[in-house]
Write a protein that holds these residues in place. Structure first.
Motif, PDB file in Angstrom:
ATOM      1  N   VAL A 183      -0.820   8.013 -17.413  1.00 21.17           N
ATOM      2  CA  VAL A 183       0.547   8.488 -17.045  1.00 21.17           C
ATOM      3  C   VAL A 183       0.904   8.545 -15.106  1.00 21.17           C
ATOM      4  O   VAL A 183       1.943   7.980 -15.005  1.00 21.17           O
ATOM      5  CB  VAL A 183       1.633   9.841 -17.598  1.00 21.17           C
ATOM      6  N   LEU A 184       0.146   9.445 -14.312  1.00 21.49           N
ATOM      7  CA  LEU A 184       0.161   9.964 -13.866  1.00 21.49           C
ATOM      8  C   LEU A 184       0.226   8.238 -13.002  1.00 21.49           C
ATOM      9  O   LEU A 184       1.028   7.693 -11.431  1.00 21.49           O
ATOM     10  CB  LEU A 184      -0.763  10.276 -12.855  1.00 21.49           C
ATOM     11  N   MET A 185      -0.491   7.143 -12.948  1.00 16.56           N
ATOM     12  CA  MET A 185      -1.041   6.143 -12.314  1.00 16.56           C
ATOM     13  C   MET A 185       0.024   5.560 -12.554  1.00 16.56           C
ATOM     14  O   MET A 185       0.104   4.440 -11.508  1.00 16.56           O
ATOM     15  CB  MET A 185      -2.429   5.708 -13.218  1.00 16.56           C
ATOM     16  N   LEU A 186       1.313   5.213 -13.377  1.00 16.83           N
ATOM     17  CA  LEU A 186       2.615   4.719 -13.978  1.00 16.83           C
ATOM     18  C   LEU A 186       3.426   5.294 -12.834  1.00 16.83           C
ATOM     19  O   LEU A 186       3.966   4.287 -12.306  1.00 16.83           O
ATOM     20  CB  LEU A 186       2.567   4.522 -15.498  1.00 16.83           C
ATOM     21  N   THR A 187       3.542   6.599 -13.400  1.00 15.40           N
ATOM     22  CA  THR A 187       5.088   7.424 -12.799  1.00 15.40           C
ATOM     23  C   THR A 187       5.118   7.298 -11.489  1.00 15.40           C
ATOM     24  O   THR A 187       5.511   7.408 -10.438  1.00 15.40           O
ATOM     25  CB  THR A 187       5.797   8.318 -13.476  1.00 15.40           C
ATOM     26  N   SER A 188       3.377   7.461 -10.553  1.00 13.73           N
ATOM     27  CA  SER A 188       3.839   7.584  -9.532  1.00 13.73           C
ATOM     28  C   SER A 188       3.975   6.114  -8.105  1.00 13.73           C
ATOM     29  O   SER A 188       4.803   6.511  -7.379  1.00 13.73           O
ATOM     30  CB  SER A 188       2.559   7.868  -8.757  1.00 13.73           C
ATOM     31  N   LYS A 189       4.046   5.464  -8.706  1.00 15.54           N
ATOM     32  CA  LYS A 189       3.960   4.057  -8.764  1.00 15.54           C
ATOM     33  C   LYS A 189       5.783   3.632  -8.139  1.00 15.54           C
ATOM     34  O   LYS A 189       6.266   3.055  -7.185  1.00 15.54           O
ATOM     35  CB  LYS A 189       3.625   3.013  -8.819  1.00 15.54           C
ATOM     36  N   GLY A 190       6.385   4.449  -8.941  1.00 13.42           N
ATOM     37  CA  GLY A 190       8.335   3.590  -8.925  1.00 13.42           C
ATOM     38  C   GLY A 190       8.769   5.372  -7.874  1.00 13.42           C
ATOM     39  O   GLY A 190      10.250   4.978  -7.613  1.00 13.42           O
ATOM     40  N   ILE A 191       8.747   5.379  -7.540  1.00 11.25           N
ATOM     41  CA  ILE A 191       9.254   7.073  -6.344  1.00 11.25           C
ATOM     42  C   ILE A 191       8.341   6.798  -5.245  1.00 11.25           C
ATOM     43  O   ILE A 191       8.263   8.174  -4.344  1.00 11.25           O
ATOM     44  CB  ILE A 191       9.422   8.044  -7.179  1.00 11.25           C
ATOM     45  N   ALA A 192       8.163   5.564  -4.209  1.00  8.00           N
ATOM     46  CA  ALA A 192       7.325   5.486  -2.998  1.00  8.00           C
ATOM     47  C   ALA A 192       8.846   5.590  -2.085  1.00  8.00           C
ATOM     48  O   ALA A 192       9.825   5.005  -2.734  1.00  8.00           O
ATOM     49  CB  ALA A 192       6.820   4.691  -2.488  1.00  8.00           C
ATOM     50  N   GLY A 239       0.561  -1.158   0.375  1.00  5.39           N
ATOM     51  CA  GLY A 239       0.205  -0.020   0.429  1.00  5.39           C
ATOM     52  C   GLY A 239       0.958   1.421  -0.069  1.00  5.39           C
ATOM     53  O   GLY A 239       0.323   2.337  -0.538  1.00  5.39           O
ATOM     54  N   TYR A 240       1.350   0.985   0.701  1.00  2.00           N
ATOM     55  CA  TYR A 240       2.574   2.504   1.166  1.00  2.00           C
ATOM     56  C   TYR A 240       3.326   2.783  -0.507  1.00  2.00           C
ATOM     57  O   TYR A 240       4.462   3.258  -0.693  1.00  2.00           O
ATOM     58  CB  TYR A 240       3.959   1.933   2.171  1.00  2.00           C
ATOM     59  N   SER A 241       3.387   1.402  -1.312  1.00  2.00           N
ATOM     60  CA  SER A 241       3.918   1.924  -2.846  1.00  2.00           C
ATOM     61  C   SER A 241       2.788   1.912  -3.994  1.00  2.00           C
ATOM     62  O   SER A 241       3.525   2.995  -4.692  1.00  2.00           O
ATOM     63  CB  SER A 241       4.958   0.865  -3.136  1.00  2.00           C
ATOM     64  N   PHE A 242       1.798   1.304  -3.371  1.00  3.83           N
ATOM     65  CA  PHE A 242       0.924   1.521  -4.978  1.00  3.83           C
ATOM     66  C   PHE A 242      -0.389   2.175  -4.583  1.00  3.83           C
ATOM     67  O   PHE A 242      -1.371   2.807  -4.995  1.00  3.83           O
ATOM     68  CB  PHE A 242       0.443   0.382  -5.344  1.00  3.83           C
ATOM     69  N   ASN A 243      -0.516   2.483  -2.759  1.00  5.27           N
ATOM     70  CA  ASN A 243      -2.484   3.121  -3.049  1.00  5.27           C
ATOM     71  C   ASN A 243      -1.759   4.322  -2.197  1.00  5.27           C
ATOM     72  O   ASN A 243      -2.155   4.182  -0.603  1.00  5.27           O
ATOM     73  CB  ASN A 243      -2.770   2.326  -1.770  1.00  5.27           C
ATOM     74  N   LEU A 244      -1.492   5.281  -2.652  1.00  8.57           N
ATOM     75  CA  LEU A 244      -1.107   6.845  -2.143  1.00  8.57           C
ATOM     76  C   LEU A 244      -2.167   7.717  -2.649  1.00  8.57           C
ATOM     77  O   LEU A 244      -2.026   8.653  -3.215  1.00  8.57           O
ATOM     78  CB  LEU A 244      -0.161   7.530  -2.189  1.00  8.57           C
ATOM     79  N   ASP A 245      -3.296   7.140  -1.545  1.00  6.29           N
ATOM     80  CA  ASP A 245      -4.647   7.891  -2.887  1.00  6.29           C
ATOM     81  C   ASP A 245      -4.690   9.793  -2.357  1.00  6.29           C
ATOM     82  O   ASP A 245      -4.751  10.107  -3.696  1.00  6.29           O
ATOM     83  CB  ASP A 245      -6.184   7.661  -1.446  1.00  6.29           C
TER      84      ASP A 245
END
Length: 417
Positions: free
Chosen positions: A349-358, A311-317
């Motif tokens: 694009v945001l759906m994807l790029t945001s997942k890689g910089i947790a 969740g901390y990597s993929f779910n930052l609502d």
């Protein structure tokens, strides 16, 4: 439930009450310093008082890596097989991407409806303030995105608290341990005992939470003129609050749909993590405490240890909602027209790029700046939102905590394990 447990889950638990007092005291002290001393003295004071917050956050960061590794490996090993991991992982990712998409849509809807960037005066903006964020977007590419996800060294990943990389390694380690069976039990048992020791450390570290929150709040209010800031950014901040409030309503409604009356109990458990995240602007700072509270709420430890790191990597609502909101706001301010198709492309694009910089400091701003660059929106426009970003970050950090607590609790209920 015992009387002691009731006290722990009470809204006005000892820790929660102390943090609320610390927030008020910090704000009052910061305002006093800002109004009665020179700007130079206030900046020095802010730098020194923020050390209290830094100490607390570093204490938390000290235990995040070992906690994620030990609990996730033990959780996967207890699940027993790849099918169980795949089943829960599928539910988790399905929830995460759906929640992210809804959050992005809410941000896109309200920024287009309220149009806070239209008619904004750009002449007073200090572009140089965005230089630090702009520098971080250099080299922001698909290659770097993948490199950030896959660890080249678990030691390096732990040293830098790269949660997503630790998750990747832990999943492989846990699956390998589960496949070996009884031969891996001594290792799994040792890691299990280690995780309990670390969770005990959480109780000690959390005693510093009120001090950390006090330092963070006092430091901000000492150097910011809140009245002028909110007056200047009234439309932007007001629009943002409409968006984040909408997201909270949606999350709470979903929570009550899936958890029924248990949702109220969940909120009582996570009130301290929510306030800590709000005061320190760091959802990472409450990861250990949130782990403990979700287990106390009744979610099985193996579900919590699997779901929360993901969740901390993929779910930052909260961050997701802010990203579309801020990106389109900057476009509006510079008069860059984005049609519906372009905005939907931006959303994907945001759906994807945001997942890689947790775990990246000011990650939301980095993603916003990078996205602006991709869509020919002036990257220096990030300077428009920097003055108010700290206050927005308080709300989006708390929202991230709520979203992850909800996701973990719902998947835990689905599994009924």
């Amino acid at each position: 439930m015992t009387t002691i447990e009731n006290k722990k889950t009470s809204f006005f638990s000892n820790l929660t009450f102390q943090i609320l007092i610390a927030m008020i005291a910090g704000a009052l002290l910061g305002i006093f310093v800002h109004n009665n001393y020179t700007e130079e003295i206030a900046k020095d004071f802010s730098g020194y008082i923020k050390i209290l917050a830094t100490i607390f956050i570093r204490l938390v960061q000290m235990i995040i890596s070992p906690l994620v590794f030990t609990t996730l490996v033990v959780g996967i090993a207890k699940l027993g097989d790849i099918k169980a991991v795949g089943r829960i992982g599928g539910k988790a990712l399905g929830w995460f991407f759906t929640a992210s998409f809804i959050s992005l849509l809410i941000g896109m809807f309200w920024v287009n409806t309220l149009q806070p960037g239209v008619g904004l005066e750009l002449g007073k903006v200090d572009i140089s303030t965005a230089s630090e964020v702009v520098e971080k977007t250099e080299g922001f590419s698909a290659q770097n995105f993948i490199e950030h996800i896959i660890p080249k060294s678990i030691v390096e990943a732990m040293a830098t608290n790269e949660i997503l990389q630790i998750v990747i390694f832990s999943i492989f380690f846990g699956l390998a341990a589960a496949s070996i069976g009884d031969h891996a039990k001594p290792v799994v048992n040792a890691l299990d005992k280690t995780s309990h020791i670390i969770l005990k450390m959480v109780n000690y570290v959390m005693k510093f939470a009120p001090i950390g929150v006090f330092g963070a709040i006092a430091g901000v209010f000492a150097i910011r003129d809140l009245n002028d800031l909110l007056l200047t950014y009234a439309k932007y901040f007001g629009s943002f609050m409409v968006g984040i409030s909408t997201l909270w309503i949606v999350l709470l409604l979903i929570g009550y749909i899936f958890l029924k009356n248990r949702m109220t109990t969940l909120l009582k458990h996570i009130v301290s993590p929510l306030i800590i995240a709000f005061g320190t602007t760091s959802s990472e700072a409450v990861f250990p405490k949130l782990t403990e509270e979700l287990e106390r709420f009744g979610v099985k430890d193996k579900i919590v240890s699997f779901m929360l790191p993901l969740g901390y990597s993929f779910n930052l609502d909260g961050s997701m909602m802010y990203m579309t909101f801020a990106s389109i706001f900057i476009a509006q301010a510079y008069g860059v027209h984005l049609d519906f198709g372009t905005q939907m492309t931006m959303l994907l694009v945001l759906m994807l790029t945001s997942k890689g910089i947790a775990g990246v400091p000011r990650a939301s701003l980095v993603v916003v700046a990078a996205t602006c660059g991709m869509f020919k929106i002036p990257i220096e426009g990030i300077a428009l939102i920097l003055p108010i970003d700290h206050f927005c970050d308080m709300f989006r950090s708390a929202t991230n905590v709520l979203g992850n607590a909800l996701a973990t609790s719902v998947v835990g209920k689905w599994e009924k394990r």
